[in-house]
Design an enzyme around this catalytic site. Structure first.
Site, PDB file in Angstrom:
ATOM      1  CG  ASP A  80     -51.781   5.107  -9.509  1.00  0.00           C
ATOM      2  OD1 ASP A  80     -51.377   5.872  -8.623  1.00  0.00           O
ATOM      3  OD2 ASP A  80     -51.162   4.090  -9.885  1.00  0.00           O
ATOM      4  CG  ASP A  92     -46.539   1.962  -4.907  1.00  0.00           C
ATOM      5  OD1 ASP A  92     -47.736   1.621  -4.913  1.00  0.00           O
ATOM      6  OD2 ASP A  92     -46.041   2.724  -5.755  1.00  0.00           O
TER       7      ASP A  92
HETATM    8  C1  DGJ Z   1     -48.501   3.222  -8.654  1.00  0.00           C
HETATM    9  C2  DGJ Z   1     -49.384   2.448  -7.723  1.00  0.00           C
HETATM   10  O1  DGJ Z   1     -49.157   2.799  -6.412  1.00  0.00           O
HETATM   11  C3  DGJ Z   1     -49.156   0.957  -7.947  1.00  0.00           C
HETATM   12  O2  DGJ Z   1     -49.914   0.218  -7.036  1.00  0.00           O
HETATM   13  C4  DGJ Z   1     -49.509   0.618  -9.364  1.00  0.00           C
HETATM   14  O3  DGJ Z   1     -50.883   0.818  -9.570  1.00  0.00           O
HETATM   15  C5  DGJ Z   1     -48.697   1.464 -10.321  1.00  0.00           C
HETATM   16  N1  DGJ Z   1     -48.800   2.865 -10.024  1.00  0.00           N
HETATM   17  C6  DGJ Z   1     -49.121   1.232 -11.739  1.00  0.00           C
HETATM   18  O4  DGJ Z   1     -48.500   2.069 -12.620  1.00  0.00           O
END
Ligand code: DGJ
Length: 727
Positions: free
Chosen positions: A478, A548
């Protein structure tokens, strides 16, 4: 031979299956662009060059040829400062501080390989003919050599370009802009398609006509960003999915980038693309070379849909490296929306038990397992297991998950550091910052300075230690903030303009080391959803979390926009709970599943909370995915209905041999007093008969030309799925 040079006319021809790209060394030694479009023979194309005396268009130094101006001719790689006022691909400050470069042809080679782009991700050849044209341009005054590289991907109708700039002189020069390519067209009859968005709504399609002036699409964020994707399509005004001319361009780069599209005073169009010149100033000492990122482009006369299929094939076959074991992706469950930070090993195991009973194959522990991480305020950089949560350690947890018949995956965010962390206390100077300013904070975190060797080494070892400590099969990588206050404490004041690009090179280096060490691990890229969805990342991570936002209706738009360049196999797609956590929308479990099945499929919810009926649907969806994932990952993708226009979306994936296809239709808002929709399914064989959902049979020609009569949808957000098999 797909690359040819005609010595009499000084013309270069690059041929792909359906396109020709031509350029020539012309008067005064400039390298002019002649043609890029539908395939033509190797004839003399110099008649296409237009010379005319136009006021305020400078002539080359020492020339009395008033009809010749580099401000008016189409150039392969335009430089700034010596006569061309249009947007340019390269600009250099010499040792006197003068900004000028006059590039003339010096020589060329046809190579039977594709040169490596040192430290950068790039396409590679497999079994196809390996042919690269290297053209050298030179500036005699400051002794700069500029090598242009063109690698032909014949079957994919694509060309990969990059540039290497070498300082052959004795003095330091400063590169102020070094784009990867330029395309000059002798008209302006184009629409420009871009893919822009925001967090939770990435890659929305925009299509607008281009006008006199300069349009810049860029990211200054140190990442390719949610806001603007590093890809565009130039389409003729009449081009649609299935017909018309279009040109797709995508950068294999994940840092700050820019595309400039100019319609000039002469109604010509110029496109340049590459590293964003904002916050970029690169010192090049005697003998040093600078390599630009790669730009990929493809031409089609069969509509924008064919551009997408060309890019899908190119990225899938010649850029993305999926571990053998995951050629077909496992169905995963991710802990994030089901638990957020609120979990311990007992809770995870209980979820995994239920997930395993539903046939889910991979369990992913998302953010919250390390340091003192119970919220997003702390611990990035402290990559050790939080024993308060993972009570008997990572090895034990992984073994327990494995004993349930599932593989185990883990979340990391290696490029970041929390100010509240042990790492930051020890090494505050490891964060990107300006010495004289307090840095801005975003999601309570700072960005580690990957231009530094010590940082790269430390992070590579820390992440490797975790991956070595247990049997980990998948990593979600990430990246949750953009870069501000750009400065590195190891570089001197004359080199701060190198930080952003050095940083992304460092990110690539670390990714390369870790993914090479753990070749059998499936890596998924992520940046707050799809904030770094680009071809650069796909070189290291075969799939990227697309957004997300898992609401299937918003996903129609996101996956539609993403599909213009990127194949379904590259998109992470999960079923989440309702009301949706991003927008509160309530949709059927079936619709959520149908939309997610066209990607790297999974679930992101607490499966223990599902009803009996929903659990039955999970099993059915997984069966469906298992039956069709090979087709979805390897077939040809067709967009059929446009959610921006049609109050519905529909798409199909047709196998390469055209023997089977899978089609999904989603109604957005329900309509009263309406008839069922009829949609045409492209890509099938005319003379064959296809059985649809094992129920009825229709010929390929009828499905393509007359269409398929869908059922009437009653209610909002309903989906229908069809499987077609040649009998
Ligand atoms: C952003 C990501 O897109 C989410 O899926 C998740 O992993 C969060 N970060 C966790 O902090």
């Amino acid at each position: 031979m797909n690359i040819k040079f005609n010595e009499k006319t000084n013309t270069f021809y690059l041929h792909t299956k359906n396109s020709t790209y031509a350029m020539m060394v012309e008067k005064h030694g400039y390298l002019s662009h002649l043609y890029y479009g539908k395939k033509i023979v190797n004839q003399d194309l110099s008649y296409l060059l237009r010379y005319k005396e136009i006021s305020f268009s400078p002539n080359p130094p020492g020339s009395i040829d008033r009809e010749f101006s580099i401000n008016l001719i189409p150039l392969e790689y335009p430089a700034f400062g010596c006569g061309d006022f249009r947007v340019f691909s390269i600009s250099i400050f010499d040792e006197n501080g003068y900004e000028g470069l006059n590039l003339k042809y010096k020589g060329h080679k046809i190579l039977n390989e594709k040169p490596e782009l040192k430290g950068l991700p790039s396409t590679f050849y497999n079994d196809e003919a390996k042919e690269t044209l290297e053209i050298s341009l030179y500036d005699e005054t400051i002794n700069v050599l500029v090598n242009l590289y063109y690698s032909v991907f014949y079957e994919k109708d694509a060309i990969a370009r990059h540039v290497v700039i070498t300082n052959m002189g004795q003095n330091i020069i400063k590169i102020n802009k070094a784009h990867s390519m330029c395309l000059d067209f002798n008209h302006d009859e184009f629409d420009l398609m871009t893919f822009s968005g925001k967090h939770g709504k990435e890659r929305m399609l925009n299509r607008n006509s281009i006008n006199r002036g300069i349009f810049t699409l860029d990211s200054k964020r140190g990442a390719s960003s949610h806001q603007f994707n590093p890809s565009i399509i130039l389409a003729s005004k009449d081009a649609n999915e299935n017909m018309g001319e279009s040109y797709g361009i995508a950068l294999v780069y994940s840092g700050s980038f820019s595309f400039d599209v100019e319609v000039s005073e002469a109604n010509t169009t110029r496109v340049t693309a590459g590293i964003n010149p904002c916050q970029f100033l690169w010192n090049l000492k005697q003998g040093e070379a600078f390599t630009t990122p790669e730009a990929l482009f493809s031409y089609s006369n069969d509509g924008v849909g064919q551009i997408s299929r060309n890019f899908h094939d190119l990225l899938r076959d010649n850029l993305i490296k999926r571990p053998l074991e995951y050629k077909l992706p496992p169905v995963l469950i991710n802990s994030w929306e089901g638990c957020y930070f609120d979990f311990d090993s007992d809770k995870l195991i209980k979820i995994a038990e239920e997930a395993s009973a539903l046939n889910i194959e991979l369990f992913v522990m998302d953010d919250g397992w390390f340091g003192k991480r119970n919220n997003d305020k702390t611990s990035l950089g402290d990559w050790y297991v939080n024993k308060g949560k993972i009570t008997s350690g990572l090895y034990d947890l992984v073994e327990k998950i494995k004993s349930l018949g599932m593989k185990f995956g883990i979340w990391v965010e290696p490029e970041m550091v929390s100010p509240e962390s042990e790492l930051y206390k020890l090494h505050p100077d490891w964060a990107i910052h300006m010495k004289n300013r307090e840095p801005s904070i975003s999601r309570n975190q700072l960005v580690l300075d990957f231009s530094r060797d010590d940082v790269k080494e430390y992070i590579t070892e820390e992440i490797s230690n975790i991956l070595n400590s247990a049997d980990i099969s998948y990593v979600k990588w990430d990246m949750n903030r953009h870069i501000t206050d750009v400065g590195s404490s190891l570089l001197d004041k004359n080199s701060q303009g190198e930080v952003l690009h050095r940083h992304i090179l460092g990110v690539y280096e670390v990714m390369d080391k870790i993914t090479s060490r753990f070749k059998n691990v499936l890596f998924e890229g992520c940046s707050g959803g799809g904030g770094r969805f680009d071809a650069g990342m796909l070189y290291y991570m075969p799939q990227i979390w697309a957004s997300d936002n898992m609401d299937p209706i918003d996903r129609l738009y996101i996956q539609y926009g993403t599909s213009f360049i990127y194949p379904p196999c590259s998109m992470g797609t999960h079923v989440a709970t309702v009301p949706n956590h991003s927008n509160g929308r309530i949709t059927d479990f079936k619709t959520r599943g149908d939309v997610s099945l066209f990607g790297a499929f999974g679930y992101e919810l607490d499966v223990r909370k599902l009803s009996y009926d929903e659990k039955t649907l999970v099993k059915e969806q997984i069966d469906l995915f298992h039956n069709h994932r090979k087709l979805i990952f390897n077939g040809d993708y067709y967009r059929i209905l446009n959610p921006f226009r049609d109050n519905a979306s529909a798409w199909a994936v047709v196998s390469k041999d055209k023997h089977e296809a899978i089609l999904c239709f989603v109604q957005i808002l329900s309509e009263v007093s309406t008839l069922p929709k009829i949609i045409k399914i492209p890509g099938l064989i005319d003379d064959e008969i296809y059985e649809i959902n094992k129920e009825y049979r229709i010929s390929g020609a009828s499905l393509k030309n007359a269409g398929l009569n869908l059922e009437l949808c009653f209610g909002d957000f309903k989906s229908q799925m069809f499987y077609l098999k040649k009998i």
